[in-house]
Design an enzyme around this catalytic site. Structure first.
Site, PDB file in Angstrom:
ATOM      1  N   ASP A   1     -32.577  -1.213  21.674  1.00 33.43           N
ATOM      2  CA  ASP A   1     -32.408   0.038  22.401  1.00 33.43           C
ATOM      3  C   ASP A   1     -30.979   0.528  22.277  1.00 33.43           C
ATOM      4  OD1 ASP A   1     -35.022   0.076  23.410  1.00 33.43           O
ATOM      5  OD2 ASP A   1     -34.460  -1.031  25.226  1.00 33.43           O
TER       6      ASP A   1
ATOM      7  N   ARG B   1     -42.974  -8.694  21.834  1.00 32.00           N
ATOM      8  CA  ARG B   1     -42.529  -8.128  20.561  1.00 32.00           C
ATOM      9  C   ARG B   1     -41.475  -9.038  19.934  1.00 32.00           C
ATOM     10  NH1 ARG B   1     -41.660  -5.354  25.040  1.00 32.00           N
ATOM     11  NH2 ARG B   1     -39.640  -4.553  25.599  1.00 32.00           N
TER      12      ARG B   1
ATOM     13  N   ARG C   1     -41.851  -5.984  13.873  1.00 30.56           N
ATOM     14  CA  ARG C   1     -42.323  -5.125  14.961  1.00 30.56           C
ATOM     15  C   ARG C   1     -43.257  -4.048  14.422  1.00 30.56           C
ATOM     16  NH1 ARG C   1     -39.308  -2.222  20.034  1.00 30.56           N
ATOM     17  NH2 ARG C   1     -41.247  -1.692  21.072  1.00 30.56           N
TER      18      ARG C   1
ATOM     19  N   ASP D   1     -36.779  -5.855  19.851  1.00 30.11           N
ATOM     20  CA  ASP D   1     -36.652  -4.540  20.465  1.00 30.11           C
ATOM     21  C   ASP D   1     -35.168  -4.225  20.485  1.00 30.11           C
ATOM     22  OD1 ASP D   1     -37.300  -2.181  21.854  1.00 30.11           O
ATOM     23  OD2 ASP D   1     -36.957  -3.142  23.784  1.00 30.11           O
TER      24      ASP D   1
END
Length: 182
Positions: free
Chosen positions: A103, A98, A87, A101
């Protein structure tokens, strides 16, 4: 120890690694940070916000982290994992394709609002691709989250094109089938 819930997603291959393998590599790296880590099934989901891209593969993981580690330090470590898996935030379209990811959805009972971090994640209630796998790994006695609130939102919004792709066990077995070299 602090209970942490992370949402993971991938829709772009990297170094000939499929999205599923990238997710497994991320999980393996996260297992070095989180104790007692568990994974939901992997779900194939339609992209939100920026829709001109491939479907995502999403899952949620839950584990415990040393209570002395602040959320900002966890975010820094997560960004290092994302970078190690291809990334590059400087070269991507916001909400676009991407390789990985990650989070922070929840960090115990901690609430954070800064320019680079918001916990609980501010868009969690609009994201079936987080809510559905999160409900899968939250037991009824989740002490820092009222599970019923999330059940209500999923029932209200529906699945939004979120479809189970791999069971949690199939996902965890990917290492044995494909290897996850770093």
């Amino acid at each position: 120890m602090t209970d942490v819930i992370l949402g993971l997603g991938s829709n772009k291959t990297w170094k000939d690694k499929s999205c599923e393998i990238i997710l497994k590599m991320a999980f393996d790296k996260l297992s070095l940070l989180l104790s007692g880590i568990t994974a939901s099934s992997v779900y194939r989901t339609k992209p939100m916000y920026y829709t001109e891209q491939e479907d995502f593969f999403n899952l949620v993981v839950r584990g415990k982290i040393d209570s002395s580690l602040p959320p900002q330090d966890l975010l820094f470590k997560i960004h290092k994992i994302e970078e190690s898996l291809g990334r590059d935030r400087t070269k991507e379209i916001r909400n676009g394709p991407r390789s990985i990811d990650i989070d922070i959805e929840f960090f115990g009972n901690t609430a954070v609002v800064t320019n680079d971090l918001q916990i609980p994640h501010p868009r969690i209630f609009e994201r079936a691709f987080v809510l559905i796998p999160m409900l899968e790994i939250l037991n009824e006695s989740a002490d820092f989250i009222s599970r019923d609130v999330f059940v209500h939102y999923v029932n209200e919004k529906g699945s939004q094109g979120v479809e189970k792709y791999l069971s949690a066990q199939e996902f965890l077995n990917l290492k044995a089938q494909y290897g996850t070299g770093s």
